[in-house]
Design a protein around this motif. Structure first.
Motif, PDB file in Angstrom:
ATOM      1  N   PHE A  10       0.802  -1.219   0.000  1.00 25.30           N
ATOM      2  CA  PHE A  10       0.000   0.000   0.000  1.00 25.30           C
ATOM      3  C   PHE A  10       0.842   1.280   0.000  1.00 25.30           C
ATOM      4  N   PRO A  11       1.808   1.430   0.915  1.00 27.67           N
ATOM      5  CA  PRO A  11       2.591   2.680   0.948  1.00 27.67           C
ATOM      6  C   PRO A  11       3.338   2.960  -0.359  1.00 27.67           C
ATOM      7  N   GLU A  12       3.769   1.902  -1.032  1.00 25.95           N
ATOM      8  CA  GLU A  12       4.498   2.077  -2.294  1.00 25.95           C
ATOM      9  C   GLU A  12       3.568   2.500  -3.427  1.00 25.95           C
ATOM     10  N   ARG A  13       2.337   2.047  -3.393  1.00 26.89           N
ATOM     11  CA  ARG A  13       1.398   2.335  -4.480  1.00 26.89           C
ATOM     12  C   ARG A  13       0.765   3.713  -4.364  1.00 26.89           C
ATOM     13  N   VAL A  14       0.566   4.190  -3.134  1.00 29.68           N
ATOM     14  CA  VAL A  14      -0.038   5.512  -2.916  1.00 29.68           C
ATOM     15  C   VAL A  14       0.765   6.268  -1.852  1.00 29.68           C
ATOM     16  N   PRO A  15       2.008   6.598  -2.159  1.00 34.54           N
ATOM     17  CA  PRO A  15       2.872   7.213  -1.147  1.00 34.54           C
ATOM     18  C   PRO A  15       2.335   8.535  -0.602  1.00 34.54           C
ATOM     19  N   GLU A  16       1.697   9.329  -1.433  1.00 36.71           N
ATOM     20  CA  GLU A  16       1.179  10.608  -0.939  1.00 36.71           C
ATOM     21  C   GLU A  16       0.024  10.395   0.036  1.00 36.71           C
ATOM     22  N   PHE A  17      -0.819   9.400  -0.235  1.00 36.01           N
ATOM     23  CA  PHE A  17      -1.907   9.072   0.684  1.00 36.01           C
ATOM     24  C   PHE A  17      -1.337   8.530   1.991  1.00 36.01           C
ATOM     25  N   TYR A  18      -0.364   7.650   1.882  1.00 34.94           N
ATOM     26  CA  TYR A  18       0.258   7.070   3.063  1.00 34.94           C
ATOM     27  C   TYR A  18       0.905   8.155   3.931  1.00 34.94           C
ATOM     28  N   ARG A  19       1.622   9.097   3.298  1.00 30.12           N
ATOM     29  CA  ARG A  19       2.237  10.192   4.051  1.00 30.12           C
ATOM     30  C   ARG A  19       1.160  11.051   4.717  1.00 30.12           C
ATOM     31  N   ALA A  20       0.042  11.256   4.032  1.00 35.70           N
ATOM     32  CA  ALA A  20      -1.072  12.015   4.625  1.00 35.70           C
ATOM     33  C   ALA A  20      -1.633  11.278   5.842  1.00 35.70           C
ATOM     34  N   MET A  21      -1.735   9.966   5.760  1.00 35.43           N
ATOM     35  CA  MET A  21      -2.195   9.177   6.903  1.00 35.43           C
ATOM     36  C   MET A  21      -1.214   9.301   8.075  1.00 35.43           C
ATOM     37  N   LEU A  22       0.068   9.297   7.781  1.00 31.64           N
ATOM     38  CA  LEU A  22       1.065   9.456   8.845  1.00 31.64           C
ATOM     39  C   LEU A  22       0.938  10.831   9.509  1.00 31.64           C
ATOM     40  N   ARG A  23       0.672  11.860   8.706  1.00 32.35           N
ATOM     41  CA  ARG A  23       0.460  13.199   9.277  1.00 32.35           C
ATOM     42  C   ARG A  23      -0.806  13.221  10.128  1.00 32.35           C
ATOM     43  N   LEU A  24      -1.841  12.539   9.666  1.00 31.54           N
ATOM     44  CA  LEU A  24      -3.085  12.451  10.427  1.00 31.54           C
ATOM     45  C   LEU A  24      -2.836  11.735  11.759  1.00 31.54           C
ATOM     46  N   GLU A  25      -2.057  10.682  11.716  1.00 34.28           N
ATOM     47  CA  GLU A  25      -1.689   9.943  12.935  1.00 34.28           C
ATOM     48  C   GLU A  25      -0.949  10.856  13.905  1.00 34.28           C
ATOM     49  N   THR A  26      -0.009  11.627  13.405  1.00 39.80           N
ATOM     50  CA  THR A  26       0.743  12.553  14.248  1.00 39.80           C
ATOM     51  C   THR A  26      -0.185  13.586  14.880  1.00 39.80           C
ATOM     52  N   ALA A  27      -1.108  14.107  14.093  1.00 38.68           N
ATOM     53  CA  ALA A  27      -2.066  15.086  14.613  1.00 38.68           C
ATOM     54  C   ALA A  27      -2.979  14.456  15.656  1.00 38.68           C
ATOM     55  N   ALA A  28      -3.406  13.222  15.426  1.00 41.86           N
ATOM     56  CA  ALA A  28      -4.302  12.542  16.365  1.00 41.86           C
ATOM     57  C   ALA A  28      -3.601  12.263  17.695  1.00 41.86           C
ATOM     58  N   ALA A  29      -2.319  11.982  17.652  1.00 42.78           N
ATOM     59  CA  ALA A  29      -1.566  11.642  18.864  1.00 42.78           C
ATOM     60  C   ALA A  29      -1.175  12.875  19.680  1.00 42.78           C
TER      61      ALA A  29
END
Length: 175
Positions: free
Chosen positions: A30-49
């Protein structure tokens, strides 16, 4: 992994080598196929934490992952919680938290009830009683952060379950 299958061959380090079932491989990177989405999810995770109690955050992530049958996330977040000092007993009892209330604070219990209601929306949305109980234990900003944490882990669960991410190989950074 054997060609054209979704099975990982056992090695001496895997349970399959000891007679357990074969481990499945992920369906897609998944991260390799949609890296921009994956990075956005990581930013969302950081914001949630941000500004949420780490112990509570781990409980929310583990419980939602249990409900969603996300073995990868249960593995990851249980290991992270243990590495940060959570007890085995509280993690083990989490799947039956309503019957093992004495392991958790009232605040944690309110967050767990909200986690279940938000995660299982097909049971009739989030009941007013569950929301009110959580609102009694968290100010509005804290409650918004708890809701954000629940939403994020549910998104991660859906990615991991759909792509069949394989549990058992995660090592916590702090370990």
């Amino acid at each position: 992994m054997t060609p054209h299958t979704n099975v990982v061959e056992p090695t001496a380090a895997t349970p399959a080598a000891a007679g357990y079932a074969h481990e499945h491989a992920p369906r897609l990177p998944f991260p390799e196929r949609v890296p921009e989405f994956y990075r956005a999810m990581l930013r969302l995770e950081t914001a949630a934490a941000k500004d949420i109690d780490p112990t509570l955050y781990h409980l929310i992530k583990i419980r939602a992952s249990q409900i969603n049958h996300c073995a990868f996330c249960v593995d990851m977040h249980s290991k992270d919680a243990l590495a940060e000092g959570e007890t085995v007993e509280r993690i083990v009892q989490l799947s039956a938290w309503a019957e093992s209330r004495h392991f958790y604070t009232e605040r944690e219990l309110a967050a767990l009830a909200l986690t279940e209601s938000v995660t299982v929306l097909t049971d009739g949305f989030v009941p007013d009683a569950v929301y009110s109980r959580a609102a009694a234990h968290f100010d509005e900003t804290e409650l918004a952060r708890v809701i954000g944490a629940i939403v994020v882990i549910n998104a991660w669960n859906r990615i991991a379950v759909t792509t069949r991410m394989t549990p058992g190989h995660y090592t916590p950074r702090s370990a």
